[in-house]
Design a protein around this motif. Structure first.
Motif, PDB file in Angstrom:
ATOM      1  N   VAL A 159       0.843  -1.189   0.000  1.00 43.63           N
ATOM      2  CA  VAL A 159       0.000   0.000   0.000  1.00 43.63           C
ATOM      3  C   VAL A 159       0.881   1.244   0.000  1.00 43.63           C
ATOM      4  N   MET A 160       0.619   2.155  -0.916  1.00 39.72           N
ATOM      5  CA  MET A 160       1.398   3.391  -0.994  1.00 39.72           C
ATOM      6  C   MET A 160       0.442   4.562  -1.170  1.00 39.72           C
ATOM      7  N   GLY A 161      -0.733   4.467  -0.575  1.00 44.04           N
ATOM      8  CA  GLY A 161      -1.692   5.549  -0.693  1.00 44.04           C
ATOM      9  C   GLY A 161      -1.231   6.781   0.047  1.00 44.04           C
ATOM     10  N   ALA A 162      -1.954   7.868  -0.164  1.00 45.12           N
ATOM     11  CA  ALA A 162      -1.560   9.150   0.415  1.00 45.12           C
ATOM     12  C   ALA A 162      -2.603   9.627   1.408  1.00 45.12           C
ATOM     13  N   LEU A 163      -2.135  10.268   2.454  1.00 45.38           N
ATOM     14  CA  LEU A 163      -2.971  10.789   3.523  1.00 45.38           C
ATOM     15  C   LEU A 163      -3.035  12.298   3.409  1.00 45.38           C
ATOM     16  N   ALA A 164      -4.254  12.826   3.252  1.00 50.08           N
ATOM     17  CA  ALA A 164      -4.470  14.272   3.221  1.00 50.08           C
ATOM     18  C   ALA A 164      -4.967  14.699   4.597  1.00 50.08           C
ATOM     19  N   VAL A 165      -4.209  15.558   5.267  1.00 49.63           N
ATOM     20  CA  VAL A 165      -4.540  15.979   6.620  1.00 49.63           C
ATOM     21  C   VAL A 165      -5.170  17.362   6.571  1.00 49.63           C
ATOM     22  N   GLY A 166      -6.363  17.489   7.156  1.00 46.58           N
ATOM     23  CA  GLY A 166      -7.030  18.775   7.206  1.00 46.58           C
ATOM     24  C   GLY A 166      -8.476  18.671   6.787  1.00 46.58           C
ATOM     25  N   VAL A 180      -6.785   9.261   0.996  1.00 44.59           N
ATOM     26  CA  VAL A 180      -7.748   9.255   2.089  1.00 44.59           C
ATOM     27  C   VAL A 180      -7.493  10.480   2.953  1.00 44.59           C
ATOM     28  N   GLY A 181      -8.512  10.934   3.645  1.00 46.20           N
ATOM     29  CA  GLY A 181      -8.391  12.157   4.422  1.00 46.20           C
ATOM     30  C   GLY A 181      -8.589  11.924   5.905  1.00 46.20           C
ATOM     31  N   TRP A 182      -7.839  12.683   6.680  1.00 49.56           N
ATOM     32  CA  TRP A 182      -8.051  12.734   8.125  1.00 49.56           C
ATOM     33  C   TRP A 182      -8.198  14.199   8.498  1.00 49.56           C
ATOM     34  N   ALA A 183      -9.369  14.560   9.006  1.00 50.02           N
ATOM     35  CA  ALA A 183      -9.631  15.931   9.411  1.00 50.02           C
ATOM     36  C   ALA A 183      -9.694  15.997  10.930  1.00 50.02           C
ATOM     37  N   PRO A 184      -8.642  16.496  11.580  1.00 51.50           N
ATOM     38  CA  PRO A 184      -8.645  16.603  13.036  1.00 51.50           C
ATOM     39  C   PRO A 184      -9.526  17.756  13.474  1.00 51.50           C
ATOM     40  N   ALA A 185     -10.836  17.595  13.231  1.00 45.72           N
ATOM     41  CA  ALA A 185     -11.778  18.688  13.487  1.00 45.72           C
ATOM     42  C   ALA A 185     -12.397  18.542  14.864  1.00 45.72           C
ATOM     43  N   ALA A 239      -1.270  23.160  18.153  1.00 48.66           N
ATOM     44  CA  ALA A 239      -2.046  22.357  17.215  1.00 48.66           C
ATOM     45  C   ALA A 239      -1.153  21.705  16.170  1.00 48.66           C
ATOM     46  N   MET A 240      -0.090  22.391  15.755  1.00 49.88           N
ATOM     47  CA  MET A 240       0.830  21.793  14.788  1.00 49.88           C
ATOM     48  C   MET A 240       1.407  20.489  15.322  1.00 49.88           C
ATOM     49  N   ARG A 241       1.800  20.491  16.581  1.00 50.90           N
ATOM     50  CA  ARG A 241       2.373  19.285  17.180  1.00 50.90           C
ATOM     51  C   ARG A 241       1.345  18.162  17.217  1.00 50.90           C
ATOM     52  N   LEU A 242       0.120  18.481  17.624  1.00 50.40           N
ATOM     53  CA  LEU A 242      -0.894  17.445  17.746  1.00 50.40           C
ATOM     54  C   LEU A 242      -1.260  16.846  16.388  1.00 50.40           C
ATOM     55  N   VAL A 243      -1.361  17.685  15.372  1.00 49.34           N
ATOM     56  CA  VAL A 243      -1.667  17.191  14.036  1.00 49.34           C
ATOM     57  C   VAL A 243      -0.557  16.267  13.547  1.00 49.34           C
ATOM     58  N   ALA A 244       0.694  16.683  13.733  1.00 51.61           N
ATOM     59  CA  ALA A 244       1.822  15.849  13.317  1.00 51.61           C
ATOM     60  C   ALA A 244       1.851  14.539  14.092  1.00 51.61           C
ATOM     61  N   ARG A 245       1.512  14.598  15.372  1.00 54.35           N
ATOM     62  CA  ARG A 245       1.517  13.390  16.199  1.00 54.35           C
ATOM     63  C   ARG A 245       0.524  12.362  15.663  1.00 54.35           C
ATOM     64  N   GLY A 246      -0.687  12.811  15.331  1.00 55.47           N
ATOM     65  CA  GLY A 246      -1.686  11.889  14.810  1.00 55.47           C
ATOM     66  C   GLY A 246      -1.302  11.330  13.453  1.00 55.47           C
ATOM     67  N   ALA A 247      -0.792  12.185  12.560  1.00 58.23           N
ATOM     68  CA  ALA A 247      -0.383  11.714  11.238  1.00 58.23           C
ATOM     69  C   ALA A 247       0.759  10.716  11.337  1.00 58.23           C
ATOM     70  N   ALA A 248       1.708  10.959  12.251  1.00 60.48           N
ATOM     71  CA  ALA A 248       2.840  10.048  12.409  1.00 60.48           C
ATOM     72  C   ALA A 248       2.387   8.675  12.886  1.00 60.48           C
ATOM     73  N   LYS A 249       1.409   8.639  13.786  1.00 61.40           N
ATOM     74  CA  LYS A 249       0.904   7.344  14.256  1.00 61.40           C
ATOM     75  C   LYS A 249       0.343   6.527  13.104  1.00 61.40           C
ATOM     76  N   LEU A 250      -0.401   7.187  12.233  1.00 67.97           N
ATOM     77  CA  LEU A 250      -0.986   6.477  11.099  1.00 67.97           C
ATOM     78  C   LEU A 250       0.084   6.023  10.119  1.00 67.97           C
ATOM     79  N   MET A 251       1.084   6.850   9.873  1.00 71.87           N
ATOM     80  CA  MET A 251       2.116   6.512   8.907  1.00 71.87           C
ATOM     81  C   MET A 251       3.097   5.475   9.431  1.00 71.87           C
ATOM     82  N   ALA A 252       3.146   5.297  10.739  1.00 76.91           N
ATOM     83  CA  ALA A 252       4.054   4.301  11.313  1.00 76.91           C
ATOM     84  C   ALA A 252       3.526   2.883  11.169  1.00 76.91           C
TER      85      ALA A 252
END
Length: 407
Positions: A159-166, A180-185, A239-252
């Motif tokens: 799998v090499m899909g892309a994650l769009a954050v926001g 696929v999208g993840w919106a930390p709303a 918020a920048m840190r929290l967004v990066a933290r969530g994206a990193a968990k998914l990408m790991a």
């Protein structure tokens, strides 16, 4: 707050996932792409800084004799109570970025200075369009260069899909290649019972969607946790840190996304930029924290990761009357990650004498940002020069891929 600034709310919501079309649920249906020939499992993260980053304040050319007078009260210095750490004998890094400084010392971060897209006017909207579309001018397409790069990867077993954050997919990732999208709303949460009843309902009427919904909920669960809950008073930098933290968990995750794009707003520093302390320092501190979150969250995956940080254009070399800087041209791009050949400031320095400034006001760009990105895409993801020049960045053959950015 600037007219172009908005804060990204960091809270992750299960209901936001459910109401967002179960975007994570599509993960199971994304195509797979070939594993790198050398056995690497590369990750690529593109961070867009919207509003135009002051490159002369982020990585300051303190060795240039004209810098201090131009940047005035917000100029960085290598000594004093807010000393900027020297990256080499000429450039100093903003003191709000100690994590990037550490990565630089560890040769996992690099700077490309006096860089710009082909855009030469000063509209945020057009500049961002050129930055993310990959075309030489604004308004030409509705797809982004990263999506086109994704679409050219060879099919395979991974799998090499892309994650769009926001809340919306950044233009850089829009296009026909699946994402696929993840919106930390910050939306009201549905409780576990509601979510499970939805899964049960769909299991009878649409088993495929039920299965996808279950996977989506599981992915959301992997991204969230107590460490993702915003603390009282969380600001844009937090918020920048929290967004990066969530994206990193998914990408790991072994079956998680390998490519991601996210945008941080608010970099339009017309007033009260603040030098080593102040508004820009807070923003750079948030970016610095986000890079550290990517590093820690990706764990062993960091070794095969490249993070590209780019902005639509730079800011004026001369400080204005409100202790800020106006829209400019040349700026910096930042690279970080275990796959970066770091510990370098890469620059064909144009100088800051009045005769050397672009239109007598801006840092003159000497490096095409497309060349830097091409170098990463070629050496990190294996795209060919022809594909890069014709498909990813159309009509860009003159911008040759930079060599040696990736180990």
């Amino acid at each position: 707050m600037d007219c172009c600034e908005s804060a990204m709310s960091p809270a992750i919501s299960r209901r936001g996932l459910l109401l967002g079309g179960v975007s994570f649920a599509a993960w199971a249906y994304l195509p797979k792409f070939a594993r790198a020939a050398d056995g690497r499992d590369p990750r690529l993260i593109v961070v867009i800084l919207r509003g135009a980053l002051d490159g002369l304040a982020t990585v300051a050319p303190v060795g240039d004799p004209d810098y201090a007078a131009l940047h005035g009260s917000i100029a960085l210095t290598p000594d004093g109570p807010h000393a900027a750490p020297m990256l080499d004998s000429f450039f100093a890094l903003h003191p709000a970025m100690p994590e990037f400084a550490r990565m630089y010392r560890e040769k996992q971060a690099a700077v490309i200075h006096a860089v710009s897209t082909p855009y030469r006017d000063r509209s945020h909207f057009d500049g961002q369009d050129v930055l993310e579309s990959g075309f030489a001018g604004p308004g030409r397409v509705q797809s982004g260069w990263l999506n086109r790069a994704l679409g050219t990867l060879p099919k395979g077993d991974r799998v090499m899909g892309a994650l769009a954050v926001g809340p919306t997919t950044p233009l850089v990732l829009r296009g026909p290649a699946p994402t696929v999208g993840w919106a930390p709303a910050n939306l009201p949460q549905a409780d576990d019972d509601t979510a499970m009843r939805l899964v049960e309902l769909y299991s009878h009427r649409d088993p495929a969607l039920a299965s996808a919904l279950s996977q989506g909920l599981q992915l959301e669960k992997s991204a969230q946790g107590d460490d993702m809950k915003p603390k009282p008073g969380t600001n844009n930098a937090g918020a920048m840190r929290l967004v990066a933290r969530g994206a990193a968990k998914l990408m790991a995750a072994d079956d998680g996304p390998r490519i991601a794009a996210l945008a941080f707003d608010g970099w339009d520093t017309h007033a009260n930029e603040g030098g080593p302390v102040g508004r820009l320092a807070q923003l750079l501190g948030g970016l610095d924290g986000a890079l550290a979150e990517f590093e820690s969250g990706l764990g062993g995956r960091w070794r095969d990761t490249v993070v590209v940080v780019a902005t639509e254009f730079g800011r004026t070399a001369r400080v204005n009357g409100t202790e800020g800087t106006d829209h400019g041209t040349g700026t910096v791009a930042l690279l970080a990650g275990g796959a970066i050949k770091g510990g370098r400031v890469i620059s064909d320095w144009p100088g800051l004498k009045p005769a050397n400034l672009y239109q007598a006001r801006d840092l003159a760009p000497t490096t095409d940002l497309r060349a830097a990105v091409k170098g990463v895409l070629r050496d990190h993801l294996g795209l060919s020069d022809r594909v890069l020049a014709e498909n990813v960045f159309p009509d860009s053959a003159a911008a040759k891929p930079m060599k040696g950015l990736v180990v």
